[in-house]
Design an enzyme around this catalytic site. Structure first.
Site, short mmCIF file in Angstrom:
data_model
loop_
_atom_site.label_atom_id
_atom_site.label_comp_id
_atom_site.label_asym_id
_atom_site.label_seq_id
_atom_site.Cartn_x
_atom_site.Cartn_y
_atom_site.Cartn_z
N LYS A 79 0.73 -1.33 -0.01
CA LYS A 79 0.30 0.44 -0.58
C LYS A 79 0.98 1.58 0.03
CE LYS A 79 -3.60 1.79 3.22
NZ LYS A 79 -4.36 1.72 3.43
N SER A 154 -9.44 2.08 3.34
CA SER A 154 -8.54 2.82 2.30
C SER A 154 -7.92 1.92 0.83
CB SER A 154 -8.15 3.67 2.60
OG SER A 154 -7.15 3.59 4.01
N SER A 178 -9.73 -0.33 6.92
CA SER A 178 -9.55 0.46 6.24
C SER A 178 -7.85 -1.37 5.46
CB SER A 178 -8.03 1.43 6.09
OG SER A 178 -8.82 2.35 5.62
N1 GLN Z 1 -12.59 4.33 6.41
C1 GLN Z 1 -12.05 4.75 7.43
C2 GLN Z 1 -11.88 6.07 7.79
O1 GLN Z 1 -12.23 6.78 6.64
C3 GLN Z 1 -10.87 3.70 7.87
C4 GLN Z 1 -9.50 4.25 7.36
C5 GLN Z 1 -8.39 3.72 7.73
O2 GLN Z 1 -9.18 3.11 8.40
N2 GLN Z 1 -7.29 4.49 7.53
O3 GLN Z 1 -11.46 6.66 8.32
#
Ligand code: GLN
Length: 491
Positions: A79, A154, A178
């Protein structure tokens, strides 16, 4: 059998036995990745040259009898939130568009030391803030199962690249879901380990008390094998655990007889829960009972506060972490008439307004507000107090059960664009995943069949701190049951 249908462990076995070379495996996956990425946009950067260099060095070591790990020679996608000195690291942001770090994240180093072959950097929501991979400066990623839908986020690129068979292994990060939510949307496995299990050194910070690196793969045994290589104390991350790392692969086959599986009332009976997702969880319960588990009803009474708590804690930490992007230290700098005006503040403000996208700016403002004098007690401090109550809920549950079973997400992969105009709607999708981050406990998503419309379904397993072995054991046993078998998307 095609290479993308083999498990990573099996690929590693064949490479170590010299039935296959890392070079031919890497070339094969690079070819697929390059071919399929035009449509999916799972990668921000594919590095064939670096991939082949590392593959050749893995082959070379193996030919001298030096097999660094069971996954030596196996390609992996990283990532783009993990620093790599040999590849750009953008975090999906214009702010870091041309940034190449001077060092490599410990997690990535651990993999290359174990002989794995990073072949590129995967797409993500900007600075990992989002749940759909639509906020990336480098364009959105499509779900390989349904190209008009989001792969989740994400770590959307990480999950999509796997589901499409562009790589056998992928590394993501999980601050509020994420790794697990995109894994669920794309029909692959993903784990967020216990906070501190994997070093955060070189993981670009979003919310430091929640961020964890986590691997994704088709097969639970692959997750266990790569988690082994990623885990362990690192002097460069003072929050990384000093505990010895258990042998995660050792307990996969352990019997589930007598194990207590908690069924979370607030998750299973939630009004937002889709009926097919709910049915998958009930199926999972049945399979576990057949394997000898006992189901126990548990309650996590503060569930309804988990999204509001997370969306105060995470942006508050983000507002501090992202203050380093000032147009001077890293990446993007606005040069608009700077020479004429010259005040430093104006340059910083312009760089930040132009370098960050709307969602990142929203979070920085939210967090700055929650931490400001006069509001700190009412918002940030209150959120920390509720965070403790949420952690206590889990603690009480794990006095009665070994693992918790539930849904990862309220519904299967949603349409691209569906939530983009309504941030709160997007945030509410994180209902079931943020608890594990707030409590610091390990949690995993595994595939659980498909909806009538052909979208992947998933199960969420959560365990007590340091309890990854048990989670992987339960996940492995579930995946062995026919219904839960891993599949590739028909790309
Ligand atoms: N969807 C969550 C957010 O927008 C989680 C994001 C993540 O785990 N990086 O913060």
């Amino acid at each position: 059998m095609k290479l993308e249908e083999l498990s990573a462990v099996e690929l590693g076995r064949r490479i170590a036995a010299r039935e296959l070379s890392s070079r031919e495996v890497t070339l094969y996956f690079l070819d697929r990745a390059n071919r399929l990425d035009g449509e999916l946009n799972a990668f921000i950067h594919i590095d064939s040259e670096e991939g082949l260099r590392l593959a050749e060095s893995a082959d070379n070591a193996i030919s001298h009898g030096d097999v660094a790990s069971p996954l030596a020679g196996v390609p992996v996608a990283i990532k783009d939130v993990l620093c790599t000195s040999s590849m750009p690291t953008t975090c999906g942001s214009k702010m870091l568009e041309h940034y190449q770090p001077p060092y490599t994240a410990t997690a990535v180093k651990n993999l290359t030391r174990a002989g794995l072959v990073p072949i590129g950097k995967t797409n993500m929501d900007e600075f990992a803030m989002g749940g759909s991979t639509e906020t990336s400066h480098f364009g959105l990623t499509r779900n390989p199962w349904a190209k008009d839908r989001t792969p989740g986020g994400s770590s959307g690129g990480a999950a999509a690249s796997l589901a499409a068979g562009m790589v056998p292994l992928s590394i993501g990060s999980d601050t509020g879901g994420s790794v697990r939510q995109p894994a669920a949307f794309c029909g692959v496995c993903g784990i967020k380990p216990t906070y501190g299990r994997i070093s955060r050194h070189g993981l670009v910070a979003f919310a430091s008390s929640l961020d964890q690196v986590g691997p994704l793969a088709h097969y639970v045994e692959d997750v266990a094998a790569i988690l082994q290589l990623l885990s362990g104390h690192d002097n460069r991350d003072s929050t990384s655990l000093k505990q010895p790392v258990p042998r995660f692969t050792a307990e996969l086959n352990k019997s589930l007889k007598g194990i207590r599986v908690g069924v979370i009332h607030e998750h299973l009976e939630h009004e937002a829960l889709d009926s097919e997702v709910r049915a998958a969880v009930l199926d999972g319960q049945r399979v576990l009972e057949d394997l000898g588990a006992t189901l126990v009803d548990v309650t996590l009474p503060h569930t309804k506060y988990s999204v509001p708590t997370y969306y105060l804690v995470a942006p508050s930490e983000a507002s501090g972490n992202l203050s380093r992007y000032d147009g001077v230290h890293f990446g993007f700098r606005s040069r608009v008439s700077a020479a004429l005006e010259s005040p430093l503040d104006a340059m910083i403000a312009r760089s930040r307004s132009l370098g960050f996208g709307a969602e990142v700016r929203r979070r920085v403002m939210l967090g700055t507000f929650a931490l400001s004098a006069g509001y700190y007690d009412a918002y940030y401090k209150k959120a920390l107090q509720v965070r403790r109550l949420i952690a206590n809920d889990y603690r009480a549950a794990f006095e009665r059960v070994d693992v918790l079973l539930g849904p990862v997400t309220p519904r299967p992969a949603f349409q691209l664009g569906e939530n983009t105009d309504d941030p709160v709607r997007m945030y509410l999708e994180d209902l079931f995943t943020v608890g594990a981050n707030l409590a610091g406990i390990p949690a995993m998503s595994i595939p659980a069949g498909f909806t009538a419309g052909g979208l992947p379904l998933a199960l969420h397993l959560e365990g007590p701190a340091f309890g990854e072995s048990r989670l992987l054991n339960v996940a492995y046993q579930l995946q062995q049951a026919k219904f839960f078998n891993a599949k590739l998307a028909p790309v």
